[in-house]
Design a protein around this motif. Sequence first.
Motif, PDB file in Angstrom:
ATOM      1  N   PHE A  40       0.826  -1.203   0.000  1.00 32.85           N
ATOM      2  CA  PHE A  40       0.000   0.000   0.000  1.00 32.85           C
ATOM      3  C   PHE A  40       0.863   1.257   0.000  1.00 32.85           C
ATOM      4  O   PHE A  40       0.630   2.192  -0.786  1.00 32.85           O
ATOM      5  N   LEU A  41       1.881   1.287   0.865  1.00 33.75           N
ATOM      6  CA  LEU A  41       2.760   2.454   0.916  1.00 33.75           C
ATOM      7  C   LEU A  41       3.566   2.600  -0.366  1.00 33.75           C
ATOM      8  O   LEU A  41       3.815   3.722  -0.834  1.00 33.75           O
ATOM      9  N   LEU A  42       3.958   1.464  -0.962  1.00 34.11           N
ATOM     10  CA  LEU A  42       4.694   1.525  -2.217  1.00 34.11           C
ATOM     11  C   LEU A  42       3.834   2.130  -3.327  1.00 34.11           C
ATOM     12  O   LEU A  42       4.277   3.025  -4.063  1.00 34.11           O
ATOM     13  N   ILE A  43       2.609   1.633  -3.440  1.00 29.39           N
ATOM     14  CA  ILE A  43       1.694   2.158  -4.465  1.00 29.39           C
ATOM     15  C   ILE A  43       1.416   3.639  -4.228  1.00 29.39           C
ATOM     16  O   ILE A  43       1.355   4.447  -5.162  1.00 29.39           O
ATOM     17  N   LEU A  44       1.264   4.012  -2.954  1.00 29.28           N
ATOM     18  CA  LEU A  44       0.991   5.409  -2.614  1.00 29.28           C
ATOM     19  C   LEU A  44       2.160   6.307  -3.024  1.00 29.28           C
ATOM     20  O   LEU A  44       1.961   7.392  -3.598  1.00 29.28           O
ATOM     21  N   LYS A  45       3.386   5.866  -2.747  1.00 25.20           N
ATOM     22  CA  LYS A  45       4.558   6.671  -3.084  1.00 25.20           C
ATOM     23  C   LYS A  45       4.762   6.770  -4.596  1.00 25.20           C
ATOM     24  O   LYS A  45       5.131   7.834  -5.118  1.00 25.20           O
ATOM     25  N   VAL A  46       4.519   5.663  -5.298  1.00 24.27           N
ATOM     26  CA  VAL A  46       4.648   5.685  -6.755  1.00 24.27           C
ATOM     27  C   VAL A  46       3.605   6.625  -7.365  1.00 24.27           C
ATOM     28  O   VAL A  46       3.916   7.427  -8.263  1.00 24.27           O
ATOM     29  N   ALA A  47       2.371   6.530  -6.869  1.00 27.78           N
ATOM     30  CA  ALA A  47       1.308   7.413  -7.381  1.00 27.78           C
ATOM     31  C   ALA A  47       1.617   8.867  -7.050  1.00 27.78           C
ATOM     32  O   ALA A  47       1.356   9.773  -7.866  1.00 27.78           O
ATOM     33  N   LEU A  49       4.623  10.306  -6.674  1.00 37.21           N
ATOM     34  CA  LEU A  49       5.679  10.810  -7.543  1.00 37.21           C
ATOM     35  C   LEU A  49       5.198  10.910  -8.987  1.00 37.21           C
ATOM     36  O   LEU A  49       5.539  11.872  -9.703  1.00 37.21           O
ATOM     37  N   ALA A  50       4.403   9.941  -9.432  1.00 39.93           N
ATOM     38  CA  ALA A  50       3.923   9.948 -10.817  1.00 39.93           C
ATOM     39  C   ALA A  50       3.017  11.149 -11.087  1.00 39.93           C
ATOM     40  O   ALA A  50       3.090  11.767 -12.166  1.00 39.93           O
ATOM     41  N   SER A  51       2.154  11.492 -10.130  1.00 45.34           N
ATOM     42  CA  SER A  51       1.255  12.629 -10.332  1.00 45.34           C
ATOM     43  C   SER A  51       2.026  13.937 -10.433  1.00 45.34           C
ATOM     44  O   SER A  51       1.721  14.795 -11.278  1.00 45.34           O
ATOM     45  N   PHE A  53       5.169  14.136 -11.349  1.00 41.53           N
ATOM     46  CA  PHE A  53       5.961  14.061 -12.581  1.00 41.53           C
ATOM     47  C   PHE A  53       5.110  14.487 -13.783  1.00 41.53           C
ATOM     48  O   PHE A  53       5.593  15.166 -14.687  1.00 41.53           O
ATOM     49  N   TYR A  54       3.845  14.087 -13.769  1.00 42.46           N
ATOM     50  CA  TYR A  54       2.931  14.515 -14.833  1.00 42.46           C
ATOM     51  C   TYR A  54       2.791  16.032 -14.835  1.00 42.46           C
ATOM     52  O   TYR A  54       2.827  16.679 -15.887  1.00 42.46           O
ATOM     53  N   THR A  55       2.634  16.614 -13.648  1.00 47.16           N
ATOM     54  CA  THR A  55       2.513  18.069 -13.549  1.00 47.16           C
ATOM     55  C   THR A  55       3.763  18.756 -14.067  1.00 47.16           C
ATOM     56  O   THR A  55       3.691  19.774 -14.779  1.00 47.16           O
ATOM     57  N   CYS A  56       4.923  18.195 -13.734  1.00 48.28           N
ATOM     58  CA  CYS A  56       6.190  18.775 -14.189  1.00 48.28           C
ATOM     59  C   CYS A  56       6.297  18.742 -15.708  1.00 48.28           C
ATOM     60  O   CYS A  56       6.675  19.737 -16.339  1.00 48.28           O
ATOM     61  N   ILE A  57       5.964  17.593 -16.286  1.00 48.30           N
ATOM     62  CA  ILE A  57       6.013  17.458 -17.746  1.00 48.30           C
ATOM     63  C   ILE A  57       5.048  18.450 -18.396  1.00 48.30           C
ATOM     64  O   ILE A  57       5.353  19.074 -19.423  1.00 48.30           O
ATOM     65  N   SER A 217      -6.622  18.097 -10.940  1.00 47.67           N
ATOM     66  CA  SER A 217      -6.975  16.841 -10.255  1.00 47.67           C
ATOM     67  C   SER A 217      -5.723  16.126  -9.760  1.00 47.67           C
ATOM     68  O   SER A 217      -5.681  15.623  -8.637  1.00 47.67           O
ATOM     69  N   PHE A 218      -4.680  16.094 -10.604  1.00 49.93           N
ATOM     70  CA  PHE A 218      -3.419  15.477 -10.192  1.00 49.93           C
ATOM     71  C   PHE A 218      -2.782  16.260  -9.050  1.00 49.93           C
ATOM     72  O   PHE A 218      -2.200  15.676  -8.128  1.00 49.93           O
ATOM     73  N   MET A 219      -2.869  17.575  -9.103  1.00 47.74           N
ATOM     74  CA  MET A 219      -2.333  18.390  -8.013  1.00 47.74           C
ATOM     75  C   MET A 219      -3.053  18.101  -6.704  1.00 47.74           C
ATOM     76  O   MET A 219      -2.427  17.973  -5.640  1.00 47.74           O
ATOM     77  N   LEU A 220      -4.376  18.000  -6.775  1.00 52.24           N
ATOM     78  CA  LEU A 220      -5.159  17.708  -5.582  1.00 52.24           C
ATOM     79  C   LEU A 220      -4.844  16.320  -5.045  1.00 52.24           C
ATOM     80  O   LEU A 220      -4.676  16.133  -3.832  1.00 52.24           O
ATOM     81  N   PHE A 221      -4.744  15.344  -5.932  1.00 49.10           N
ATOM     82  CA  PHE A 221      -4.408  13.977  -5.538  1.00 49.10           C
ATOM     83  C   PHE A 221      -3.047  13.922  -4.856  1.00 49.10           C
ATOM     84  O   PHE A 221      -2.876  13.315  -3.796  1.00 49.10           O
ATOM     85  N   SER A 222      -2.058  14.585  -5.448  1.00 52.38           N
ATOM     86  CA  SER A 222      -0.713  14.617  -4.880  1.00 52.38           C
ATOM     87  C   SER A 222      -0.691  15.320  -3.529  1.00 52.38           C
ATOM     88  O   SER A 222      -0.017  14.883  -2.584  1.00 52.38           O
ATOM     89  N   PHE A 223      -1.447  16.395  -3.423  1.00 58.13           N
ATOM     90  CA  PHE A 223      -1.482  17.159  -2.173  1.00 58.13           C
ATOM     91  C   PHE A 223      -2.097  16.341  -1.039  1.00 58.13           C
ATOM     92  O   PHE A 223      -1.611  16.383   0.101  1.00 58.13           O
ATOM     93  N   VAL A 224      -3.135  15.574  -1.327  1.00 57.43           N
ATOM     94  CA  VAL A 224      -3.774  14.737  -0.303  1.00 57.43           C
ATOM     95  C   VAL A 224      -2.808  13.661   0.188  1.00 57.43           C
ATOM     96  O   VAL A 224      -2.717  13.389   1.394  1.00 57.43           O
ATOM     97  N   ILE A 225      -2.071  13.032  -0.733  1.00 52.67           N
ATOM     98  CA  ILE A 225      -1.088  12.018  -0.333  1.00 52.67           C
ATOM     99  C   ILE A 225       0.011  12.662   0.509  1.00 52.67           C
ATOM    100  O   ILE A 225       0.450  12.091   1.516  1.00 52.67           O
ATOM    101  N   TRP A 226       0.462  13.846   0.105  1.00 48.24           N
ATOM    102  CA  TRP A 226       1.483  14.545   0.884  1.00 48.24           C
ATOM    103  C   TRP A 226       0.998  14.839   2.296  1.00 48.24           C
ATOM    104  O   TRP A 226       1.782  14.757   3.256  1.00 48.24           O
TER     105      TRP A 226
END
Length: 318
Positions: A40-47, A49-51, A53-57, A217-226
């Motif tokens: 669960f923590l692995l998937i959370l961390k990958v998601a 960083l991926a979100s 990374f998408y914002t950065c791109i 949406s990706f920003m919000l998702f990333s912020f909630v995980i953070w």
Amino acid sequence: MFIHEWKYSINPKRFDEVNATDFRNTRIRTVLSYIFGVWFLLILKVAFLASDFYTCIKLLAYNSWSNNVIKPYLPFNISKWLFSGCIFASFVLMIWEVVASIRVLRTSNIALCYVNKFARLVTSISNYSRFCIMDKITPTNSFEKWSFFVFFELKNCVGILFTDTPRQIINALTLWSVVISKGKNDLDLGDLESFNDVLSRINYIAKYNHTEAVLLSFMLFSFVIWLFFITKLLTAVICSPFIYYKLIQRGEYGSLREFCCIAISINIDSIVDTQKQKLNRYDSASILRLRLDDTESQLGSEIFKFSELDQYRLQREG
């Protein structure tokens, strides 16, 4: 923090010296720990960083926000390069951790793999039996559990503080601009009452620009995980004075690192000694069983010979 002459010593026991299958189990607590503590923590961390990374791109590719429905709180050039720099720093830190973890994995040392975040993750994913060993040496009493929680959170805080938090501030400010801005048709986006209202604002933006809505949406998702990870870190910071105070009262340890290393070393020795005792009992029982089998076979041979002699005597008398 403490003055002490203790030098860090690592328990030399290796995974190769332990029969990992003896510790393999499917108890509910172990399985849940494996599912939530590893995957669960692995998937959370990958998601997470991926979100980002998408914002950065997105920022680098389009060189601007998607449209003028939402005016960013920060100037685009500042947010763009700060965000990209944080992503780059995250990958540099990740590479550094991977290189250090490879060196640890080559040693196959139980204690080193336990205290190294990435090495423990790779070991747990690749070998469930070895995960069970590390789960077995994990402290059971509440003080040790909280001590280890504080130790690992503070030990791994560099990434979340210096690479994750700055870009989440950018995400938060951008999302805040969604809340306080007015969109088309004089719709007041600042009339926020609940989290669902934030989602409704994003849905409103999606009517005019789907790309920007996806980005938000990706920003919000990333912020909630953070928020989840930063809450864990803040909890560790709040608990750390109590942990250090208890260690000072005991007067046996020079630091939290020393306490954790010694506790892990003791637990490793304990499980290794327990396994050796089981093997010794098994060997003793096997030797005794072999001796009994030999005795029974000898006794059977004598009885067989005795019965043959009786038959011979009976035939002669007959």
